[in-house]
Design an enzyme around this catalytic site. Structure first.
Site, PDB file in Angstrom:
ATOM      1  N   SER A  87       0.857  -1.181   0.000  1.00 27.04           N
ATOM      2  CA  SER A  87       0.000   0.000   0.000  1.00 27.04           C
ATOM      3  C   SER A  87       0.896   1.235   0.000  1.00 27.04           C
ATOM      4  CB  SER A  87      -0.876  -0.043   1.256  1.00 27.04           C
ATOM      5  OG  SER A  87      -1.674   1.110   1.361  1.00 27.04           O
ATOM      6  N   LEU A 119      -2.841   2.256  -4.326  1.00 27.22           N
ATOM      7  CA  LEU A 119      -2.560   3.690  -4.237  1.00 27.22           C
ATOM      8  C   LEU A 119      -3.600   4.338  -3.346  1.00 27.22           C
ATOM      9  CD1 LEU A 119      -2.192   4.197  -8.102  1.00 27.22           C
ATOM     10  CD2 LEU A 119      -0.323   3.789  -6.455  1.00 27.22           C
ATOM     11  N   LYS A 120      -3.155   5.067  -2.351  1.00 27.83           N
ATOM     12  CA  LYS A 120      -4.090   5.817  -1.525  1.00 27.83           C
ATOM     13  C   LYS A 120      -4.516   7.065  -2.300  1.00 27.83           C
ATOM     14  CE  LYS A 120      -4.153   3.434   2.317  1.00 27.83           C
ATOM     15  NZ  LYS A 120      -5.426   2.947   2.877  1.00 27.83           N
ATOM     16  N   LYS A 132      -9.734  -7.498   7.903  1.00 26.76           N
ATOM     17  CA  LYS A 132      -8.729  -7.161   8.918  1.00 26.76           C
ATOM     18  C   LYS A 132      -9.231  -7.736  10.233  1.00 26.76           C
ATOM     19  CE  LYS A 132      -7.375  -2.758   6.797  1.00 26.76           C
ATOM     20  NZ  LYS A 132      -7.611  -1.294   6.867  1.00 26.76           N
ATOM     21  N   ASN A 158     -10.376   5.312   1.606  1.00 27.42           N
ATOM     22  CA  ASN A 158     -10.675   5.403   3.036  1.00 27.42           C
ATOM     23  C   ASN A 158     -11.895   6.291   3.309  1.00 27.42           C
ATOM     24  OD1 ASN A 158      -7.338   4.880   3.353  1.00 27.42           O
ATOM     25  ND2 ASN A 158      -8.687   3.723   4.693  1.00 27.42           N
TER      26      ASN A 158
HETATM   27  C1  NPQ Z   1      -6.385   0.553   4.834  1.00 27.93           C
HETATM   28  N1  NPQ Z   1      -4.066   0.180   5.608  1.00 27.93           N
HETATM   29  O1  NPQ Z   1      -6.406  -0.419   4.115  1.00 27.93           O
HETATM   30  C2  NPQ Z   1      -5.330   0.755   5.906  1.00 27.93           C
HETATM   31  C3  NPQ Z   1      -5.318   2.109   6.406  1.00 27.93           C
HETATM   32  C4  NPQ Z   1      -4.482   2.348   7.604  1.00 27.93           C
HETATM   33  C5  NPQ Z   1      -1.982  -0.533   4.647  1.00 27.93           C
HETATM   34  O2  NPQ Z   1      -3.440   0.904   3.575  1.00 27.93           O
HETATM   35  C6  NPQ Z   1      -2.614   3.291  12.085  1.00 27.93           C
HETATM   36  C7  NPQ Z   1      -3.966   3.135  12.230  1.00 27.93           C
HETATM   37  C8  NPQ Z   1      -2.073   3.157  10.870  1.00 27.93           C
HETATM   38  C9  NPQ Z   1      -4.782   2.867  11.151  1.00 27.93           C
HETATM   39  C10 NPQ Z   1      -2.351   2.723   8.528  1.00 27.93           C
HETATM   40  C11 NPQ Z   1      -3.236   0.262   4.566  1.00 27.93           C
HETATM   41  C12 NPQ Z   1      -2.871   2.878   9.781  1.00 27.93           C
HETATM   42  C13 NPQ Z   1      -4.230   2.749   9.914  1.00 27.93           C
HETATM   43  C14 NPQ Z   1      -3.156   2.468   7.476  1.00 27.93           C
HETATM   44  C15 NPQ Z   1      -5.030   2.464   8.837  1.00 27.93           C
HETATM   45  O3  NPQ Z   1      -7.280   1.359   4.731  1.00 27.93           O
HETATM   46 MG    MG Z   2      -8.503   0.300   3.315  1.00 28.60          MG
END
Ligand code: NPQ
Ligand code: MG
Length: 376
Positions: A142, A169-170, A269, A197
């Site tokens: 990610s 990609l965020k 998750k 998100n």
């Molecule tokens: C997601 N993860 O899929 C999450 C978002 C995310 C790897 O993209 C601390 C607390 C750190 C919550 C990092 C990835 C975090 C978090 C990422 C959530 O949406």
């Molecule tokens: Mg996510």
């Protein structure tokens, strides 16, 4: 009388750890520069077990946050476990904690720790107990939002050179279609997905219709986490599968989302759904409905990552997840480092329980707070 394997929890140790990240991680909801987590250790006499709570310092990704999780672990969940007698079935943990409403990330951490101890007492690996069918799993990565597409491309180039099989990609409003189009042009054949998100609304459908032209594997959590109906409306307008993350907090949520047509893929998750057992129930519900799943990530240390890898070995997990190698996040992990094989897979731990534990010196070096909940 139950004569099966059982463990009796004598005390529950909480440690808050802070690990510097190798690079800041930016999403539509904020930026993290270090990883904070609560590690839970269940002391069961002969055996110990470990779990990791994924609640972050601020309630942005979900309503749960680290200090709230700490308070509910110390004040309610820990004491409930100590007072209930031996645990002979891992599902006992969830039943014993069910009187506490919500707080899934906190519950997940104690369920993980006790399950780890219970499995260690029988020399059984988590993957085997869950019903895993693979000893290595394909991995994705990610990529946080950066100032320019070029900066993201440079980071992505490093990951592809290592073998990662899918790049997520965020995105956020204002940093979406143009950025993703630029990256798609540079990488025409790479499996790409995006994760918003929950930063958009249905009025932004044109953004997703433009993304729909870019050959993405999926679009993750575009809309509000509480709005399954709007996700169904958006999915009906797109060819690209929608994947739900924040919206799925239980197997019941998964069944509802699938029935409504709100998604065609689910990100599992274990922290978000209340533990590894509910995570498997989500997997089972999706598999029964023919919906592919993958295991997400929350920048876990090696303790949480070991559990994610065990879950990723389940048969319905048919897409690469966000379980990346230790060095994607940390210079030094809490456990022995997890490494990416050159084919873009990672080994599923095969030792008893999680198959890993925190290195003692490393753990004490990164602990910022500790508390023990002990019996009467
Ligand atoms: C997601 N993860 O899929 C999450 C978002 C995310 C790897 O993209 C601390 C607390 C750190 C919550 C990092 C990835 C975090 C978090 C990422 C959530 O949406
Ligand atoms: Mg996510």
């Amino acid at each position: 009388m139950n004569h099966g394997p059982s463990v009796e929890v004598r005390s529950v140790d909480l440690r808050e750890v802070a690990l510097p990240l190798v690079r800041p991680f930016r999403t539509s909801f904020g930026e993290e520069r270090e990883k904070r987590a609560i590690l839970v250790r269940a002391d069961c006499g002969e055996v110990q077990g470990w779990g990791e709570c994924v609640a972050s310092p601020e309630p942005r990704y979900s309503e749960e946050w680290l200090d709230g999780a700490w308070a509910v672990l110390a004040g309610y969940l820990g004491p409930s476990l100590l007072s209930g007698g031996p645990v002979s079935d891992p599902a006992d943990v969830g039943r014993r904690l069910a009187w506490v409403r919500g707080h899934r990330m906190a519950k997940a951490a104690v369920e993980s720790a006790i399950l780890d101890a219970w499995l260690r007492s029988q020399d059984l690996s988590l993957s085997r107990w869950l019903g895993g069918v693979r000893d290595r799993v394909p991995c994705g990565v990610s990529v946080g939002i950066a100032a320019t597409p070029e900066a993201m491309l440079e980071e992505i180039g490093g990951y592809l050179a290592r073998g990662y099989r899918r790049v997520k990609l965020k995105i956020e409003p204002g940093r979406d279609v143009e950025v993703v189009r630029r990256i798609r042009e540079a990488l025409p054949d790479t499996p790409l997905s995006v994760d918003a998100n929950a930063a958009y609304s249905l009025a932004d459908a044109p953004v997703f219709e433009a993304l729909d032209e870019l050959g993405l594997v999926m679009i993750e959590q575009p809309l509000d986490h509480e709005d399954l109906a709007d996700h169904a409306r958006l999915q009906a307008r797109l060819r690209t599968p929608l994947c739900l993350d924040e919206s799925i907090r239980s197997a019941a949520d998964a069944r509802a989302a699938i029935e409504l047509g709100a998604c065609r893929v689910i990100n599992i998750k274990p922290g978000r759904v209340g533990g590894p057992l509910e995570a498997r129930r989500v997997h089972d519900a999706a598999m029964a409905a023919g919906i592919p799943v993958w295991i997400g990530g929350m920048l876990e240390t090696g303790v949480g990552r070991a559990q994610n890898l065990a879950l990723a070995s389940l048969p319905g997990v048919t897409m690469p997840g966000d379980t990346s190698a230790s060095d994607r996040y940390f210079d030094e992990d809490l456990t022995e480092p997890f490494v990416l094989e050159s084919d873009g897979t990672m080994m599923v731990p095969s030792g008893p329980g999680l198959g890993v534990e925190p290195l003692e010196g490393r753990l004490s070096a990164v602990t910022v707070r500790a508390h023990t909940v002990s019996g009467p």
